[in-house]
Design a protein around this motif. Structure first.
Motif, PDB file in Angstrom:
ATOM      1  N   LEU A  58     -45.136  20.576  33.794  1.00 50.80           N
ATOM      2  CA  LEU A  58     -45.273  20.100  35.221  1.00 50.80           C
ATOM      3  C   LEU A  58     -46.464  19.995  35.980  1.00 50.80           C
ATOM      4  O   LEU A  58     -46.474  19.152  36.792  1.00 50.80           O
ATOM      5  N   LEU A  59     -47.548  20.663  35.646  1.00 53.54           N
ATOM      6  CA  LEU A  59     -48.597  20.617  36.288  1.00 53.54           C
ATOM      7  C   LEU A  59     -49.496  19.428  35.651  1.00 53.54           C
ATOM      8  O   LEU A  59     -50.177  18.871  36.439  1.00 53.54           O
ATOM      9  N   LYS A  60     -49.430  19.401  34.404  1.00 49.08           N
ATOM     10  CA  LYS A  60     -50.127  18.231  33.587  1.00 49.08           C
ATOM     11  C   LYS A  60     -49.280  17.200  33.303  1.00 49.08           C
ATOM     12  O   LYS A  60     -48.952  17.214  31.899  1.00 49.08           O
ATOM     13  N   VAL A  85     -38.450  20.510  36.908  1.00 52.25           N
ATOM     14  CA  VAL A  85     -38.268  21.556  37.591  1.00 52.25           C
ATOM     15  C   VAL A  85     -37.156  22.314  36.983  1.00 52.25           C
ATOM     16  O   VAL A  85     -36.916  23.351  36.910  1.00 52.25           O
ATOM     17  N   ALA A  86     -36.077  21.360  36.872  1.00 56.72           N
ATOM     18  CA  ALA A  86     -34.722  21.736  36.488  1.00 56.72           C
ATOM     19  C   ALA A  86     -34.955  22.493  35.217  1.00 56.72           C
ATOM     20  O   ALA A  86     -34.236  23.575  34.633  1.00 56.72           O
ATOM     21  N   ASP A  87     -35.650  21.920  34.308  1.00 53.12           N
ATOM     22  CA  ASP A  87     -35.995  22.446  32.889  1.00 53.12           C
ATOM     23  C   ASP A  87     -36.540  23.927  32.946  1.00 53.12           C
ATOM     24  O   ASP A  87     -36.244  24.866  32.648  1.00 53.12           O
ATOM     25  N   VAL A  88     -37.606  23.996  33.942  1.00 49.25           N
ATOM     26  CA  VAL A  88     -38.294  25.359  34.209  1.00 49.25           C
ATOM     27  C   VAL A  88     -37.244  26.371  34.595  1.00 49.25           C
ATOM     28  O   VAL A  88     -37.088  27.499  34.293  1.00 49.25           O
ATOM     29  N   THR A 117     -41.203  28.797  26.082  1.00 52.22           N
ATOM     30  CA  THR A 117     -41.009  27.451  26.607  1.00 52.22           C
ATOM     31  C   THR A 117     -40.968  27.342  28.075  1.00 52.22           C
ATOM     32  O   THR A 117     -41.130  26.177  28.511  1.00 52.22           O
ATOM     33  N   ALA A 118     -40.709  28.274  28.803  1.00 53.86           N
ATOM     34  CA  ALA A 118     -40.827  28.063  30.384  1.00 53.86           C
ATOM     35  C   ALA A 118     -42.204  27.860  30.589  1.00 53.86           C
ATOM     36  O   ALA A 118     -42.461  27.172  31.471  1.00 53.86           O
ATOM     37  N   ALA A 119     -43.201  28.711  30.073  1.00 50.78           N
ATOM     38  CA  ALA A 119     -44.595  28.572  30.342  1.00 50.78           C
ATOM     39  C   ALA A 119     -44.985  27.089  29.964  1.00 50.78           C
ATOM     40  O   ALA A 119     -45.752  26.313  30.684  1.00 50.78           O
ATOM     41  N   ALA A 120     -44.523  26.844  28.806  1.00 49.90           N
ATOM     42  CA  ALA A 120     -45.046  25.257  28.302  1.00 49.90           C
ATOM     43  C   ALA A 120     -44.207  24.087  29.325  1.00 49.90           C
ATOM     44  O   ALA A 120     -45.144  23.245  29.713  1.00 49.90           O
TER      45      ALA A 120
END
Lengths: 216, 216
Positions: free
Chosen positions: B124-126, B48-51, B116-119
């Protein structure tokens, strides 16, 4: 890297620990000394690469600082005022704040590289505490990378104005007068670019070492 | 991060997987949907912090580029030639190669941060493929950090000459004429400094995540 004192779940074919007691069971002291160089721990080459890169970083930082600091050049310049006198005008790196920042940043990088090369070399000799060391070195490597890269950019930007000038705001080029000064500034910036690339490689190497230690 | 599908040898008290089949054993389909948000995988907050950091990086990069590109200012300047005409003289970021490099570098950083935010959001989801993803993202994060930091340094170095001038080589200051232009350049450089710091934090976060996954 060099994690020999904890059980790594990987098939290790190159390390022959059961052979040592079988070959000479009568004497205990000599085998550890003569065999010390042969059983290379797994991924030890990553620590060696780390030490080598830090030594290269030290060499690049010191060279860059020395070339920048010794770039003084004095030329006879004819002043554009009525008697038109010819006076000696020096060019020094301290005339530009960007170059001062550059020298400070590269000096910090040089000192840092000595300390971390020593720490990395100790990690090579004493495997075991290298995991925590690595994770901490990445933090400082990234900080030093930011400092060195910004210093390279600042010095390069100012040096480019000195080389080409800027006709839009009337900044004249100075490299047609101070040729040796400009050559040394350019060399110094180029060498600090090498230092930046070495720091990028160090961070990538550390991340690779960390990811190699994750099981699965 | 978020490695739930492999056995992590750590005492996990917060995750209650054995309770889910005990609570409702008669229906199978609804529990995974209603319980999906509750059993938070370990160290999910790092993703989460990464995103969040990547979204901040995107905002900083886009703001920086927009402020730099819209910094045009036209002033009436009196030319120092005998008729002394007053002509409009524009100041644009394209007049300096350092500012062009700055816009290019921050645009690359903005595009990179979207991807990279999308990745990272997908990770996070998978959870499961995030280890390899992380190790690869560190490589590109460090490269982008080098580019953004050097662009910030180059633009800052040139902007400082515009602000203070350089009396040693006769470069006059321009910020006393182009006030709004200089304010926007300064703001843009400051925002890109934020972007550099966010990139440093991203690399440190990735290294921390990787080091947390190492057993022992």
């Amino acid at each position: 890297m060099a994690s020999t004192d904890k059980p790594v779940p990987e098939p290790e074919k190159t390390v022959p620990p059961p052979e040592a007691p079988v070959a000479d069971p009568k004497k205990d002291a000599p085998p550890p000394e003569t065999k010390a160089a042969e059983p290379v721990p797994p991924r030890n080459y990553l620590v060696v690469a780390d030490v080598v890169l830090r030594v290269v970083l030290f060499a690049a930082a010191v060279t860059s600082v020395v070339v920048m600091v010794t770039s003084n050049q004095t030329k006879l310049v004819t002043l554009p005022v009525p008697p038109f006198p010819t006076v000696p005008r020096p060019a020094k790196f301290v005339h530009s704040p960007a170059f001062i920042y550059f020298v400070a940043a590269l000096s910090v990088a040089g000192l840092y590289s000595i300390v971390t090369a020593a720490a990395s070399f100790l990690a090579l000799l004493k495997p075991g505490f290298s995991t925590k060391l690595l994770a901490h070195l990445v933090i400082f490597d990234v900080l030093i990378l930011g400092i060195v890269a910004s210093a390279t950019g600042a010095a390069g930007g100012v040096a480019y104005i000195g080389l080409k000038g800027n006709s839009h705001v009337g900044w004249t080029k100075v490299c047609n007068v101070y040729d040796k000064f400009c050559r040394q500034i350019a060399a110094s910036v180029a060498i600090s670019l090498v230092a930046s690339i070495v720091l990028v490689l160090l961070v990538i190497l550390s991340a690779y070492s960390l990811s190699k230690k994750i099981p699965k």
